[in-house]
Design a protein around this motif. Sequence first.
Motif, mmCIF file in Angstrom:
data_model
loop_
_atom_site.group_PDB
_atom_site.id
_atom_site.type_symbol
_atom_site.label_atom_id
_atom_site.label_comp_id
_atom_site.label_asym_id
_atom_site.label_seq_id
_atom_site.Cartn_x
_atom_site.Cartn_y
_atom_site.Cartn_z
ATOM 1 N N LEU A 69 -3.503 6.230 -5.795
ATOM 2 C CA LEU A 69 -4.267 6.201 -4.546
ATOM 3 C C LEU A 69 -5.348 5.128 -4.541
ATOM 4 C CD1 LEU A 69 -4.670 10.036 -3.866
ATOM 5 C CD2 LEU A 69 -3.098 8.430 -2.760
ATOM 6 N N ASP A 70 -5.978 4.894 -5.692
ATOM 7 C CA ASP A 70 -7.040 3.885 -5.728
ATOM 8 C C ASP A 70 -6.475 2.493 -5.446
ATOM 9 O OD1 ASP A 70 -9.078 5.696 -6.263
ATOM 10 O OD2 ASP A 70 -8.727 5.617 -8.418
ATOM 11 N N ALA A 71 -5.306 2.184 -6.013
ATOM 12 C CA ALA A 71 -4.679 0.888 -5.742
ATOM 13 C C ALA A 71 -4.281 0.792 -4.274
ATOM 14 C CB ALA A 71 -3.458 0.693 -6.646
ATOM 15 N N ALA A 72 -3.785 1.899 -3.716
ATOM 16 C CA ALA A 72 -3.411 1.898 -2.295
ATOM 17 C C ALA A 72 -4.625 1.630 -1.422
ATOM 18 C CB ALA A 72 -2.781 3.238 -1.920
ATOM 19 N N LEU A 73 -5.769 2.217 -1.781
ATOM 20 C CA LEU A 73 -6.982 2.020 -0.979
ATOM 21 C C LEU A 73 -7.515 0.592 -1.103
ATOM 22 C CD1 LEU A 73 -8.829 5.390 -1.609
ATOM 23 C CD2 LEU A 73 -7.584 4.681 0.441
ATOM 24 N N ALA B 247 0.832 -1.210 0.000
ATOM 25 C CA ALA B 247 0.000 0.000 0.000
ATOM 26 C C ALA B 247 0.862 1.252 0.000
ATOM 27 C CB ALA B 247 -0.923 -0.009 1.221
ATOM 28 N N ASP B 248 1.950 1.247 0.779
ATOM 29 C CA ASP B 248 2.875 2.381 0.796
ATOM 30 C C ASP B 248 3.452 2.636 -0.591
ATOM 31 O OD1 ASP B 248 2.421 2.529 3.485
ATOM 32 O OD2 ASP B 248 4.485 2.123 4.108
ATOM 33 N N ILE B 249 3.823 1.561 -1.269
ATOM 34 C CA ILE B 249 4.411 1.703 -2.612
ATOM 35 C C ILE B 249 3.406 2.349 -3.553
ATOM 36 C CG2 ILE B 249 5.278 0.424 -4.615
ATOM 37 C CD1 ILE B 249 6.324 -1.693 -2.557
ATOM 38 N N HIS B 250 2.157 1.915 -3.489
ATOM 39 C CA HIS B 250 1.127 2.505 -4.355
ATOM 40 C C HIS B 250 0.979 4.005 -4.086
ATOM 41 C CE1 HIS B 250 -0.290 -0.989 -6.463
ATOM 42 N NE2 HIS B 250 -0.672 -1.629 -5.367
ATOM 43 N N VAL B 251 1.002 4.401 -2.817
ATOM 44 C CA VAL B 251 0.888 5.825 -2.496
ATOM 45 C C VAL B 251 2.059 6.594 -3.095
ATOM 46 C CG1 VAL B 251 0.871 7.551 -0.662
ATOM 47 C CG2 VAL B 251 -0.439 5.436 -0.389
ATOM 48 N N ARG B 252 3.250 6.068 -2.935
ATOM 49 C CA ARG B 252 4.439 6.772 -3.433
ATOM 50 C C ARG B 252 4.468 6.814 -4.960
ATOM 51 N NH1 ARG B 252 7.714 7.529 1.107
ATOM 52 N NH2 ARG B 252 7.155 6.148 2.835
ATOM 53 N N ARG B 253 3.798 5.870 -5.604
ATOM 54 C CA ARG B 253 3.690 5.885 -7.061
ATOM 55 C C ARG B 253 2.554 6.797 -7.524
ATOM 56 N NH1 ARG B 253 2.170 1.752 -9.723
ATOM 57 N NH2 ARG B 253 3.561 1.878 -11.538
ATOM 58 N N GLY B 254 1.775 7.303 -6.594
ATOM 59 C CA GLY B 254 0.675 8.191 -6.940
ATOM 60 C C GLY B 254 -0.608 7.482 -7.315
ATOM 61 N N PRO C 273 -12.482 9.324 -1.660
ATOM 62 C CA PRO C 273 -12.281 7.941 -1.192
ATOM 63 C C PRO C 273 -11.226 7.821 -0.100
ATOM 64 C CG PRO C 273 -12.487 7.983 -3.581
ATOM 65 C CD PRO C 273 -12.408 9.412 -3.135
ATOM 66 N N VAL C 274 -10.177 8.659 -0.156
ATOM 67 C CA VAL C 274 -9.171 8.639 0.907
ATOM 68 C C VAL C 274 -9.788 9.121 2.207
ATOM 69 C CG1 VAL C 274 -7.028 9.697 1.735
ATOM 70 C CG2 VAL C 274 -7.187 8.889 -0.627
ATOM 71 N N ARG C 275 -10.559 10.188 2.129
ATOM 72 C CA ARG C 275 -11.197 10.744 3.331
ATOM 73 C C ARG C 275 -12.127 9.708 3.965
ATOM 74 N NH1 ARG C 275 -12.451 14.975 1.063
ATOM 75 N NH2 ARG C 275 -14.614 14.511 0.462
ATOM 76 N N GLU C 276 -12.896 9.018 3.143
ATOM 77 C CA GLU C 276 -13.801 7.994 3.659
ATOM 78 C C GLU C 276 -13.016 6.830 4.273
ATOM 79 O OE1 GLU C 276 -16.184 6.942 0.314
ATOM 80 O OE2 GLU C 276 -17.033 8.968 0.098
ATOM 81 N N ASP D 299 -8.166 -4.248 2.319
ATOM 82 C CA ASP D 299 -7.780 -5.599 2.754
ATOM 83 C C ASP D 299 -7.167 -5.550 4.150
ATOM 84 O OD1 ASP D 299 -8.596 -6.756 0.363
ATOM 85 O OD2 ASP D 299 -6.610 -6.617 -0.562
ATOM 86 N N LEU D 300 -6.401 -4.513 4.421
ATOM 87 C CA LEU D 300 -5.760 -4.374 5.733
ATOM 88 C C LEU D 300 -6.777 -4.197 6.852
ATOM 89 C CD1 LEU D 300 -2.721 -2.114 4.826
ATOM 90 C CD2 LEU D 300 -2.594 -4.343 5.950
ATOM 91 N N LEU D 301 -7.917 -3.583 6.536
ATOM 92 C CA LEU D 301 -8.942 -3.407 7.568
ATOM 93 C C LEU D 301 -9.470 -4.752 8.065
ATOM 94 C CD1 LEU D 301 -11.000 -0.393 6.179
ATOM 95 C CD2 LEU D 301 -9.276 -0.376 7.992
ATOM 96 N N GLY D 302 -9.261 -5.805 7.269
ATOM 97 C CA GLY D 302 -9.694 -7.134 7.674
ATOM 98 C C GLY D 302 -8.706 -7.859 8.569
#
Length: 305
Positions: A233-237, A224-231, A274-277, A242-245
């Motif tokens: 955000l949807d993939a990171a979310l 997820a961190d990698i997705h954020v750094r790649r810009g 979607p990030v805010r939610e 999945d992490l919420l599980g």
Amino acid sequence: MAAMDAFRSADRQSGGGRLYGAVLEHLRHRVGPRLVDLSCGHSVFAAAAALTEMAGWMAHDGGRDGDAFGHFGRALALARTGGDLPLAGHIAASMSHLALQSDDTVAAARWAHTGLDLAARGPRIPALTARLHTMQARAMAAADQRTAARHALDQAHRDLGTAVASDPHPWLSPFDRGRLASEAALALLDLGEYDEALAAGEEAVAARGADRARSLALARITLADIHVRRGDLDAALTVGHDLLGTSPALGSVRVVQQLDGFRDLLEPHKGYGPVREYLVRFGDARRARLLLLADLMPSTGGTRR
């Protein structure tokens, strides 16, 4: 050995925080007295070293890095006393990992070098040298030594590629392609090689099943961190959901700290709906997790893996 396997299996699934006291009791009452029994021979020192190292990892997982350092130091002395050089090299790799937690890249590199020296003086175990070269790569990457990091990472892949089923040492925790992928993703992330880090991160997640709850959670956080750094955000979310599980009862302060690091990466992007939610849901899950782990949580802690 049976106790070691039982503790190791439980640790992978439920985290080390809840098991730490049980391992200490086992060391104190079942293993410690045998160290003064001259009829036991050197093998008891290896058993004591391996279990003491395990206590160190459980302390680290519970956010007690000072205690972890002490356990690793005692484990290394026990392994050397017993003449078990591969086990001593394995423990040196753990010391290297712990040094990275406090951003001491010099110590991390030094411990990796020490471990490689110990491993070279014992029987050849490719999985062990692969782990040590991987820790060397992570130390070099954290210090922005790109060429050295790449060389060490390539060597780790070569070494692991020559490992066979008969290689494992009885007291060494396994180092497989999933662990290499996890560590490689972190090294490549430090180097800013986000596309390669993404491939390694996806491999690490794919290699971990539900029976490795902590490893799977840590691998997902990295991805997820990698997705954020790649810009992306949807993939990171997607990974974030999945992490919420992840079970809130997982006794790992390290997972909580790294989840907080992921949240911090998302915070600057909360203008995106979607990030805010997601952050609202994350906050609810975090509060539930902290309630269950209140007796384990230290007052402060870092987020480096």
